[in-house]
Design an enzyme around this catalytic site. Structure first.
Site, PDB file in Angstrom:
ATOM      1  N   LYS A 117       0.816  -1.605  -0.159  1.00 47.38           N
ATOM      2  CA  LYS A 117       0.068   0.562   0.167  1.00 47.38           C
ATOM      3  C   LYS A 117       1.300   1.256  -0.105  1.00 47.38           C
ATOM      4  O   LYS A 117       0.427   2.561  -0.877  1.00 47.38           O
ATOM      5  CB  LYS A 117      -0.923   0.422   1.272  1.00 47.38           C
ATOM      6  CG  LYS A 117      -1.955   1.306   1.660  1.00 47.38           C
ATOM      7  CD  LYS A 117      -2.788   0.737   2.707  1.00 47.38           C
ATOM      8  CE  LYS A 117      -3.716   2.374   3.246  1.00 47.38           C
ATOM      9  NZ  LYS A 117      -4.446   1.925   4.117  1.00 47.38           N
TER      10      LYS A 117
ATOM     11  N   GLU B 257       9.944  -4.989   4.277  1.00 50.26           N
ATOM     12  CA  GLU B 257      10.318  -5.603   4.040  1.00 50.26           C
ATOM     13  C   GLU B 257      10.094  -6.162   3.044  1.00 50.26           C
ATOM     14  O   GLU B 257      11.050  -6.956   1.961  1.00 50.26           O
ATOM     15  CB  GLU B 257       9.690  -6.519   4.827  1.00 50.26           C
ATOM     16  CG  GLU B 257       9.751  -7.073   6.808  1.00 50.26           C
ATOM     17  CD  GLU B 257       9.115  -6.391   7.070  1.00 50.26           C
ATOM     18  OE1 GLU B 257       9.053  -5.346   6.561  1.00 50.26           O
ATOM     19  OE2 GLU B 257       8.715  -6.275   9.059  1.00 50.26           O
TER      20      GLU B 257
ATOM     21  N   GLY C 169      -5.071  -2.076   5.167  1.00 53.13           N
ATOM     22  CA  GLY C 169      -4.048  -3.227   4.667  1.00 53.13           C
ATOM     23  C   GLY C 169      -4.823  -4.487   4.889  1.00 53.13           C
ATOM     24  O   GLY C 169      -5.060  -5.422   4.211  1.00 53.13           O
ATOM     25  N   ARG C 170      -5.088  -4.649   5.680  1.00 59.05           N
ATOM     26  CA  ARG C 170      -6.301  -5.821   6.322  1.00 59.05           C
ATOM     27  C   ARG C 170      -7.749  -6.094   6.176  1.00 59.05           C
ATOM     28  O   ARG C 170      -7.672  -6.986   6.046  1.00 59.05           O
ATOM     29  CB  ARG C 170      -6.090  -5.840   7.868  1.00 59.05           C
ATOM     30  CG  ARG C 170      -7.036  -4.700   8.396  1.00 59.05           C
ATOM     31  CD  ARG C 170      -6.186  -4.984  10.053  1.00 59.05           C
ATOM     32  NE  ARG C 170      -6.396  -3.634  10.897  1.00 59.05           N
ATOM     33  CZ  ARG C 170      -5.445  -2.684  10.882  1.00 59.05           C
ATOM     34  NH1 ARG C 170      -5.056  -2.234  10.246  1.00 59.05           N
ATOM     35  NH2 ARG C 170      -6.589  -1.064  11.350  1.00 59.05           N
TER      36      ARG C 170
ATOM     37  N   GLU D 150      -5.162  -6.839  14.778  1.00 63.25           N
ATOM     38  CA  GLU D 150      -4.515  -4.746  14.137  1.00 63.25           C
ATOM     39  C   GLU D 150      -5.519  -4.493  14.393  1.00 63.25           C
ATOM     40  O   GLU D 150      -5.353  -3.163  14.275  1.00 63.25           O
ATOM     41  CB  GLU D 150      -3.315  -5.420  12.481  1.00 63.25           C
ATOM     42  CG  GLU D 150      -2.715  -4.675  12.490  1.00 63.25           C
ATOM     43  CD  GLU D 150      -2.058  -4.833  11.303  1.00 63.25           C
ATOM     44  OE1 GLU D 150      -2.714  -4.154  10.159  1.00 63.25           O
ATOM     45  OE2 GLU D 150      -0.956  -4.437  11.047  1.00 63.25           O
TER      46      GLU D 150
ATOM     47  N   HIS E  82      -5.695 -32.824  17.514  1.00 69.13           N
ATOM     48  CA  HIS E  82      -4.534 -34.234  17.754  1.00 69.13           C
ATOM     49  C   HIS E  82      -3.347 -33.113  18.518  1.00 69.13           C
ATOM     50  O   HIS E  82      -2.701 -33.852  18.748  1.00 69.13           O
ATOM     51  CB  HIS E  82      -4.415 -34.895  17.186  1.00 69.13           C
ATOM     52  CG  HIS E  82      -5.896 -36.135  16.565  1.00 69.13           C
ATOM     53  ND1 HIS E  82      -5.424 -37.260  17.313  1.00 69.13           N
ATOM     54  CD2 HIS E  82      -6.654 -36.210  15.852  1.00 69.13           C
ATOM     55  CE1 HIS E  82      -6.830 -37.745  16.596  1.00 69.13           C
ATOM     56  NE2 HIS E  82      -7.209 -37.173  15.894  1.00 69.13           N
TER      57      HIS E  82
ATOM     58  N   LYS F   9       9.404  -1.178  14.756  1.00 66.74           N
ATOM     59  CA  LYS F   9      10.116  -0.871  13.180  1.00 66.74           C
ATOM     60  C   LYS F   9      10.947   0.128  13.285  1.00 66.74           C
ATOM     61  O   LYS F   9      12.075   0.456  12.456  1.00 66.74           O
ATOM     62  CB  LYS F   9       8.657   0.286  11.796  1.00 66.74           C
ATOM     63  CG  LYS F   9       7.152  -1.347  11.204  1.00 66.74           C
ATOM     64  CD  LYS F   9       7.067   0.307  10.629  1.00 66.74           C
ATOM     65  CE  LYS F   9       5.691  -1.214  10.554  1.00 66.74           C
ATOM     66  NZ  LYS F   9       4.323  -0.588   9.052  1.00 66.74           N
TER      67      LYS F   9
END
Ligand code: F6P
Length: 548
Positions: free
Chosen positions: A210, A216, A271-272, A357, A388, A511
Site C-alpha cells: 500500500k 520487508e 491493508g488488512r 490489528e 490431536h 519498525k
C-alpha cells in the site's frame, strides 16, 4: 481532552449485562437445550450461503436482548451508516473506511470528499481483469518471449495474507498451469526457497505494498530484481517481469517499475481489508476475473445484509455481540477459529491480522484509556489436526475458549475418491461442537465401568461455547461472504468498545527501533552505550557470533 461520551462500562446497558452475568453465571447448555427443544433451530440464522448455529452459547433470550440494547445505545448502526456514507471514521488518520466500495456494483455511488469512488474502483478492476487474462492466456510474455508460469507476490501483512489465504482456499478454482507463490518475510530464506527452482524468464513478480515503503517488501523486491537481472542480464527485462500494486505511484516509479504496470488502490482501504482490491491481483490471475467477481459479490452480499438486516437477524452484529459477551463479561482472553477444511488452512492467520490489528487497542477513539477488555487473541488451525494437538485444553483445560467451527457440506469435485473422507471430516466437526457443549458427566463415565480413580480424568465439563458456520461448498462467493462476515464483526466490536479499528500505530515502534538497531549490528564498531542493558548484551553477543 476528556470526551463527554459516556464510557461504555458506565452505561446502564453495560451494568445490566454485568448484573445479568452475575445472575445467569454459566448456564448449563444441557439444561438450556432440555428446557427448549427448539433451541437448535431457534438460535440459527441464514445469510447468503451461510447457515449459522449459535445455539451452543452461554446465553438466553434475555442475554441477547441486553446485548442488542448495548449495541443500540452505543450507536453501532449510526457508525455503520457513517462508514457506508464514506465519512472519515478512521479518526486518527483522517480517512474514510471504504473497503466495502471495492465490492460495490458499478452503479453504486459512494463519495469521499465529494467524489464518487466507485468508477475508479471499477476502472482498476477492469485493468486487473485485462492484465490477468493476458497472463493466463500466455499473451503477456516474459523478456525472452516465454509465457508466465509462476506469479510471485511480494508483500507483507495485508499485502500478503489475504491473497495467500484466498489462493489456498480457492485452489480448485485456479488455473493449475500457473502457480502463485507468496514471499513476505525479510528473512532471505523466504525469497530463496520460493525462487530457487524458478525460471526467471517465466516468472512474474507482483510487488504489493500500500505504502511502497515497507522495508520487508522493498528489500525482497530489490533482491528479486537483482536475481532476475543477474539471470536475464538486461535492465529492460524488469518491465516484463515486475508489476506493482500500491497507492504510491511516486515510490513505485522510484523503484523502477513503470507506473503503466501499476494497479492502484486508495488510502481508504486498510491493508488488512485489501484482499478485494488490486492486492488480490495474484488471486485474480490464479482464478480468473469471473471467479474474482464472484468473490467480490460474496463480500457485497454480506455488506448489504449488515447494512439492512434488522438487528435480531443481523449476523455480523450477532457475532460481534457474542464476542463481547465472552471478552468482557466472561473474561475469555482468546477466540479460536477452527475451519474443518484443509483449503482454509490459512484462514485463521488471515483473521489474526484482521481482528488483532484492528481491535488490539487500549485507548478510545478520543484517546482515553479503556477500562474494559478489547480484542481477543485469535488463533486456531484446521480441524481435524488441532484435535490431536491442543483440543485437550479446549475440552478439559481451565480456560474458556469460545470457538467458531466452520465446515462445508460438499467436498470439492476434483478430490475424486478422496471425497469419501468428507463425511468423516464433518462428523468430527459436529462431534467437537457436541462434546464441547455438552461434555460427559462423572455419572456417565462411571456408568461405562471406568474405575473410580479415573473418572475425574475422563469427565468433560462441557459448556464450552461454539458457533457453527456451515455452507454448501467453499466457492469464491462463499469465501467472500466468510471474510466480510468477520470484517463486519470486527467493526461491530470496535464500535462498541469505542476504539478506532482502522489504524495500527502499535506496529510502528518496533519498525523504528529495528531501523535504528540495524547499523549497530553491521557497523565495523558499535557503540552500544545508548542501549538498554538487555539489548546491548544481545547486540554484543550477536556481533561476536558473527565475528564483528
Ligand atoms: O506494519 C503493519 C502494516 O502497515 C499493515 O497494516 C499492512 O498490512 C502491512 O504493514 C503492509 O503494509 P504495506 O502494504 O504498506 O506494505
Amino acid at each position: 481532552m476528556m470526551s463527554d461520551r459516556v464510557r461504555v462500562d458506565q452505561t446502564e446497558q453495560w451494568r445490566a449485562l454485568r448484573q445479568h452475568h452475575r445472575e445467569l453465571g454459566e448456564p448449563p447448555l444441557r439444561e438450556l437445550f432440555a428446557s427448549d427443544p427448539d433451541r437448535g433451530r431457534r438460535y440459527a440464522l441464514e445469510v447468503g450461503d451461510l447457515y449459522i448455529d449459535y445455539s451452543r452459547h452461554l446465553i438466553t433470550d434475555e442475554t441477547l436482548r441486553l446485548l442488542h440494547a448495548l449495541a443500540e445505545a452505543r450507536g453501532v448502526a449510526e457508525l455503520r451508516d457513517a462508514m457506508f456514507r464514506g465519512e472519515k471514521i478512521n479518526v486518527t488518520e483522517g480517512r474514510a473506511v471504504l473497503h466495502l466500495a471495492l465490492r460495490s456494483p458499478r452503479d453504486t455511488r459512494i463519495e469521499v470528499d465529494g467524489e464518487n469512488v466507485v468508477p475508479a474502483v471499477h476502472a482498476v478492476l477492469d485493468k486487473m481483469a485485462a492484465f490477468a487474462e493476458r497472463v493466463r492466456s500466455g499473451e503477456w510474455k516474459g523478456f525472452t518471449g516465454k509465457p508466465i508460469r509462476t506469479v510471485v507476490n511480494i508483500g507483507i501483512g495485508g499485502s500478503d495474507l489475504g491473497p495467500k489465504m484466498a489462493y489456498e482456499a480457492l485452489k480448485p478454482f485456479t488455473d493449475r498451469s500457473i502457480q502463485a507463490r507468496f514471499v513476505s518475510n525479510v528473512d532471505g530464506a523466504d525469497l530463496h526457497e520460493n525462487i530457487r527452482d524458478l525460471d526467471p524468464a517465466e516468472t512474474l513478480f507482483i510487488v504489493s505494498s500500500k505504502t511502497f515503503t515497507t522495508v520487508e517488501t522493498i528489500t525482497n523486491a530489490t533482491s528479486a530484481r537483482r536475481w532476475l537481472l543477474s539471470e536475464l542480464g538486461d535492465e529492460s527485462a524488469v518491465a516484463h517481469h515486475f508489476v506493482a500494486v500500491s497507492t504510491n505511484a511516486e515510490q513505485v516509479a522510484k523503484f523502477g517499475i513503470d507506473t503503466a504496470n501499476m494497479f492502484e488502490f486508495w488510502d481508504w482501504v486498510g491493508g488488512r481489508y485489501s484482499v478485494d482490491s488490486a492486492i488480490g491481483l495474484s488471486l485474480m490471475i490464479a482464478i480468473g476475473p469471473e471467479r474474482f467477481r464472484e468473490f467480490l459479490d460474496g463480500f457485497h452480499l454480506i455488506d448489504e445484509h449488515f447494512r439492512t438486516a434488522p438487528p435480531e437477524r443481523n449476523v455480523p452484529l450477532l457475532l460481534g455481540l457474542l464476542g463481547i459477551w465472552y471478552d468482557d463479561f466472561h473474561d475469555a482472553q482468546t477466540h479460536a477459529v477452527l475451519p474443518y477444511s484443509h483449503y482454509l488452512s490459512r484462514f485463521t492467520d488471515y483473521l489474526q491480522q484482521l481482528d488483532m490489528e484492528s481491535n488490539g487497542k487500549s485507548v478510545t477513539r478520543e484517546g482515553e484509556p479503556v477500562s474494559w477488555e478489547t480484542g481477543p487473541i485469535v488463533w486456531g488451525t484446521p480441524g481435524t489436526n488441532g484435535q490431536h494437538a491442543y483440543y485437550q485444553l479446549l475440552h478439559q483445560g481451565t480456560k474458556l475458549v469460545p470457538a467458531d467451527l466452520i465446515g462445508f457440506a460438499r467436498p470439492v469435485e476434483e478430490l475424486g475418491e478422496l471425497a469419501d473422507q468428507h463425511d468423516l471430516l464433518i462428523a468430527n466437526l459436529f462431534a467437537q461442537g457436541q462434546a464441547l457443549a455438552f461434555g460427559k458427566t462423572a455419572e456417565e463415565v462411571a456408568a461405562e465401568g471406568i474405575p473410580a480413580a479415573q473418572v475425574p480424568h475422563r469427565t468433560f465439563p462441557g459448556n464450552r461455547p461454539t458457533t457453527t458456520i456451515l455452507a454448501d461448498s467453499l466457492t469464491p462467493s462463499v469465501l467472500g461472504q466468510l471474510i466480510a462476515l468477520y470484517e463486519q464483526k470486527v467493526f461491530v466490536q470496535g464500535a462498541i468498545w469505542d476504539i478506532n479499528s482502522y489504524d495500527q500505530w502499535g506496529v510502528e515502534l518496533g519498525k523504528a527501533l529495528a531501523k535504528r538497531l540495524e547499523p549497530q549490528l553491521t557497523a565495523a564498531t558499535a557503540d552500544t552505550s545508548d542501549l538498554d542493558g538487555s539489548t546491548a548484551a544481545l547486540v554484543e553477543r550477536y556481533r561476536a557470533l558473527r565475528g564483528r
